[in-house]
Design a protein around this motif. Structure first.
Motif, PDB file in Angstrom:
ATOM      1  N   UNK A  63     -29.625  30.559  57.996  1.00  0.00           N
ATOM      2  CA  UNK A  63     -30.837  29.960  58.566  1.00  0.00           C
ATOM      3  C   UNK A  63     -30.945  28.475  58.211  1.00  0.00           C
ATOM      4  N   UNK A  64     -30.360  28.065  57.105  1.00  0.00           N
ATOM      5  CA  UNK A  64     -30.316  26.628  56.780  1.00  0.00           C
ATOM      6  C   UNK A  64     -29.484  25.894  57.833  1.00  0.00           C
ATOM      7  N   UNK A  65     -28.400  26.560  58.260  1.00  0.00           N
ATOM      8  CA  UNK A  65     -27.508  25.926  59.239  1.00  0.00           C
ATOM      9  C   UNK A  65     -28.101  25.970  60.640  1.00  0.00           C
ATOM     10  N   UNK A  66     -28.776  27.069  60.974  1.00  0.00           N
ATOM     11  CA  UNK A  66     -29.357  27.225  62.323  1.00  0.00           C
ATOM     12  C   UNK A  66     -30.480  28.259  62.227  1.00  0.00           C
ATOM     13  N   UNK A  67     -31.730  27.811  62.301  1.00  0.00           N
ATOM     14  CA  UNK A  67     -32.838  28.757  62.116  1.00  0.00           C
ATOM     15  C   UNK A  67     -33.300  29.436  63.404  1.00  0.00           C
ATOM     16  N   UNK A  68     -32.548  29.302  64.469  1.00  0.00           N
ATOM     17  CA  UNK A  68     -32.961  29.880  65.760  1.00  0.00           C
ATOM     18  C   UNK A  68     -32.853  31.399  65.795  1.00  0.00           C
ATOM     19  N   UNK A  69     -33.482  31.989  66.815  1.00  0.00           N
ATOM     20  CA  UNK A  69     -33.496  33.456  66.946  1.00  0.00           C
ATOM     21  C   UNK A  69     -32.094  34.047  67.080  1.00  0.00           C
ATOM     22  N   UNK A  70     -31.255  33.403  67.908  1.00  0.00           N
ATOM     23  CA  UNK A  70     -29.903  33.945  68.126  1.00  0.00           C
ATOM     24  C   UNK A  70     -29.100  33.938  66.831  1.00  0.00           C
ATOM     25  N   UNK A  71     -29.243  32.832  66.104  1.00  0.00           N
ATOM     26  CA  UNK A  71     -28.496  32.714  64.838  1.00  0.00           C
ATOM     27  C   UNK A  71     -28.970  33.769  63.844  1.00  0.00           C
ATOM     28  N   UNK A  72     -30.283  34.009  63.837  1.00  0.00           N
ATOM     29  CA  UNK A  72     -30.847  35.020  62.934  1.00  0.00           C
ATOM     30  C   UNK A  72     -30.230  36.387  63.233  1.00  0.00           C
ATOM     31  N   UNK A  73     -30.222  36.746  64.516  1.00  0.00           N
ATOM     32  CA  UNK A  73     -29.693  38.066  64.884  1.00  0.00           C
ATOM     33  C   UNK A  73     -28.201  38.161  64.609  1.00  0.00           C
ATOM     34  N   UNK A  74     -27.452  37.118  64.962  1.00  0.00           N
ATOM     35  CA  UNK A  74     -26.010  37.246  64.777  1.00  0.00           C
ATOM     36  C   UNK A  74     -25.640  37.218  63.294  1.00  0.00           C
ATOM     37  N   UNK A  75     -26.397  36.471  62.476  1.00  0.00           N
ATOM     38  CA  UNK A  75     -26.104  36.482  61.027  1.00  0.00           C
ATOM     39  C   UNK A  75     -26.393  37.859  60.441  1.00  0.00           C
ATOM     40  N   UNK A  76     -27.512  38.465  60.860  1.00  0.00           N
ATOM     41  CA  UNK A  76     -27.836  39.820  60.369  1.00  0.00           C
ATOM     42  C   UNK A  76     -26.720  40.794  60.727  1.00  0.00           C
ATOM     43  N   UNK A  77     -26.300  40.750  61.990  1.00  0.00           N
ATOM     44  CA  UNK A  77     -25.276  41.704  62.437  1.00  0.00           C
ATOM     45  C   UNK A  77     -23.955  41.466  61.710  1.00  0.00           C
ATOM     46  N   UNK A  78     -23.583  40.210  61.553  1.00  0.00           N
ATOM     47  CA  UNK A  78     -22.307  39.891  60.898  1.00  0.00           C
ATOM     48  C   UNK A  78     -22.302  40.327  59.442  1.00  0.00           C
ATOM     49  N   UNK A  79     -23.397  40.072  58.753  1.00  0.00           N
ATOM     50  CA  UNK A  79     -23.456  40.446  57.329  1.00  0.00           C
ATOM     51  C   UNK A  79     -23.512  41.961  57.162  1.00  0.00           C
ATOM     52  N   UNK A  80     -24.245  42.613  58.056  1.00  0.00           N
ATOM     53  CA  UNK A  80     -24.374  44.071  57.969  1.00  0.00           C
ATOM     54  C   UNK A  80     -23.026  44.770  58.160  1.00  0.00           C
ATOM     55  N   UNK A  81     -22.151  44.140  58.926  1.00  0.00           N
ATOM     56  CA  UNK A  81     -20.859  44.765  59.241  1.00  0.00           C
ATOM     57  C   UNK A  81     -19.856  44.669  58.087  1.00  0.00           C
ATOM     58  N   UNK A  82     -20.223  43.988  56.999  1.00  0.00           N
ATOM     59  CA  UNK A  82     -19.222  43.763  55.948  1.00  0.00           C
ATOM     60  C   UNK A  82     -18.847  45.039  55.191  1.00  0.00           C
ATOM     61  N   UNK A  83     -19.854  45.856  54.851  1.00  0.00           N
ATOM     62  CA  UNK A  83     -19.564  47.149  54.204  1.00  0.00           C
ATOM     63  C   UNK A  83     -20.609  48.154  54.697  1.00  0.00           C
ATOM     64  N   UNK A  84     -20.180  49.385  54.986  1.00  0.00           N
ATOM     65  CA  UNK A  84     -21.085  50.292  55.699  1.00  0.00           C
ATOM     66  C   UNK A  84     -21.944  51.244  54.866  1.00  0.00           C
ATOM     67  N   UNK A  85     -21.568  51.564  53.644  1.00  0.00           N
ATOM     68  CA  UNK A  85     -22.225  52.711  52.993  1.00  0.00           C
ATOM     69  C   UNK A  85     -23.482  52.327  52.214  1.00  0.00           C
ATOM     70  N   UNK A  86     -23.430  51.268  51.434  1.00  0.00           N
ATOM     71  CA  UNK A  86     -24.593  50.902  50.602  1.00  0.00           C
ATOM     72  C   UNK A  86     -25.747  50.446  51.500  1.00  0.00           C
ATOM     73  N   UNK A  87     -26.831  51.206  51.486  1.00  0.00           N
ATOM     74  CA  UNK A  87     -27.945  50.896  52.394  1.00  0.00           C
ATOM     75  C   UNK A  87     -28.761  49.705  51.887  1.00  0.00           C
ATOM     76  N   UNK A  88     -28.554  49.329  50.641  1.00  0.00           N
ATOM     77  CA  UNK A  88     -29.261  48.160  50.094  1.00  0.00           C
ATOM     78  C   UNK A  88     -28.968  46.907  50.920  1.00  0.00           C
ATOM     79  N   UNK A  89     -27.791  46.838  51.522  1.00  0.00           N
ATOM     80  CA  UNK A  89     -27.456  45.674  52.343  1.00  0.00           C
ATOM     81  C   UNK A  89     -28.394  45.605  53.543  1.00  0.00           C
TER      82      UNK A  89
END
Ligand code: MRU
Length: 359
Positions: A63-89
């Motif tokens: 969000x520091x790099x790009x605080x727009x809606x699209x960036x927010x969604x794509x950052x969430x999706x990209x980070x979520x895809x890193x590891x699947x089991x721990x729900x804390x992510x």
């Protein structure tokens, strides 16, 4: 180093590269969303609560790099895809997203940053409470035979470096130490990545806590012979019925504990509960590179470097599930920051309703 994730002089999150522990203590700067994602994917950071916090900082940095809606969604999706089991992510990413989504873009990065700091502070506070509850349960599990050390068995690493500080399962051990109770920890090596042999042994040694590393297959015998007062482990996700996903091999320890009449406790922050998963079968299990099975990784003292050595015939097929499911019926109790509950639909519902836990 006090915490395992801290903000450095440059104002950036910093941590220890856990792939090099216990052989080298190298700090890494998490200076971008990509750096956070890479650290989680490659397990430079690992352990459910720490994965969540690093994911949250990854989102704040995006969000520091790009605080727009699209960036927010794509950052969430990209980070979520890193590891699947721990729900804390997912929990941490959703928490930050909910905090910033209604704000004007110009205010999002600062708000996200503050939320990340709160997630970290709350993790430490929550773990201290879990440690207190779990220490009480462990003490009660020791047979009344005087002053001998309390023998606790743990699997994987649910310690300080799996969290921001204190750990979840190991928070109990640290609490007992502070209270002057003699405690000894049986540390499962935790093949294939050896988080027990490498990480838990390292962090217990740092605190001067007596411990013995054992092969993953040894715990059953020790339990049969009365050498284990209680087992305590962490978790990556707990389903709505109390089934527990944790590091591969946890289930077998729970089976042995039940057969030997040894209590089996799960240290479980509320952030690890997934009410959307009705039972353990609904939890996605991470399957990792078979090379972690076919090769062992260690430190070559002569070469002064990490080395991988093959331990199977060339071309052997291997399968590498990273987590397993311990059915709720094998869990003596879930230890949370809201108290101790049975691993059951009722226990989880009570916790999530915020009413007093049953024990
Ligand atoms: O693959 P890892 O090392 O991230 O697995 C870690 C565990 O299984 C821990 O027991 C769990 O995340 C709880 S950490 C407090």
């Amino acid at each position: 180093m006090t915490r395992s994730l801290w903000i450095d002089a440059a104002g950036l999150p910093r941590t220890i590269d856990q792939t090099l522990l216990p052989f080298a203590t190298r700090e890494i700067s998490l200076d971008s969303r990509q750096a956070c994602a890479e650290a989680i994917r490659t397990m430079r950071v690992r352990g459910a609560p720490l994965i969540g916090a690093v994911g949250a900082y990854g989102l704040a940095l995006a969000l520091r790099a790009d605080p727009g809606d699209d960036a927010l969604e794509s950052a969430c999706a990209g980070l979520l895809a890193t590891r699947p089991t721990a729900v804390n992510l997912r929990w941490a990413l959703e928490r930050v997203r909910e905090r910033v989504a209604g704000l004007p873009p110009a205010q999002r990065a600062a708000a996200a940053w503050a939320e990340c700091a709160a997630i970290c502070d709350e993790d430490v506070a929550c773990n201290r409470v879990i440690g207190g509850h779990a220490a009480r349960l462990l003490l009660a599990a020791r047979e009344a035979d005087g002053e001998r050390a309390l023998n606790v068995l743990t699997h994987c690493n649910a310690g300080r470096i799996a969290t921001i500080d204190e750990g979840t399962a190991l928070a109990a051990v640290y609490r007992l130490q502070r209270d002057g109770v003699p405690v000894h920890v049986w540390v499962d090596e935790t093949r294939p990545r050896n988080q027990g042999a490498g990480l838990t042994a390292w962090e217990l040694a740092q605190r001067g806590i007596p411990h013995t590393v054992i092969a993953d297959n040894a715990g059953g015998l020790l339990m049969q012979r009365g050498q284990v007062d209680a087992v305590i482990v962490g978790c990556d996700r707990v389903a709505a019925n109390g089934d527990v996903a944790n590091k591969i091999g946890t289930y077998l320890k729970a089976l042995a504990a039940r057969d030997a009449d040894v209590p089996f406790f799960v240290a479980c922050p509320l952030a690890s509960i997934d009410p959307g998963a009705p039972h353990g079968d609904a939890i996605e299990i991470e399957y990792r590179d078979p090379r972690e099975i076919t090769h062992v990784q260690g430190f070559d003292d002569e070469a002064g470097a990490m080395r991988a050595l093959r331990i199977v015939p060339e071309g052997t097929v291997a399968l590498n599930p990273g987590f397993d499911i311990t059915p709720a019926r094998l869990v003596t109790a879930l230890v949370t920051e809201r108290g101790v509950v049975s691993a059951s639909r009722e226990g989880i519902a009570t916790l999530l309703a915020g009413t007093s836990p049953d024990r």
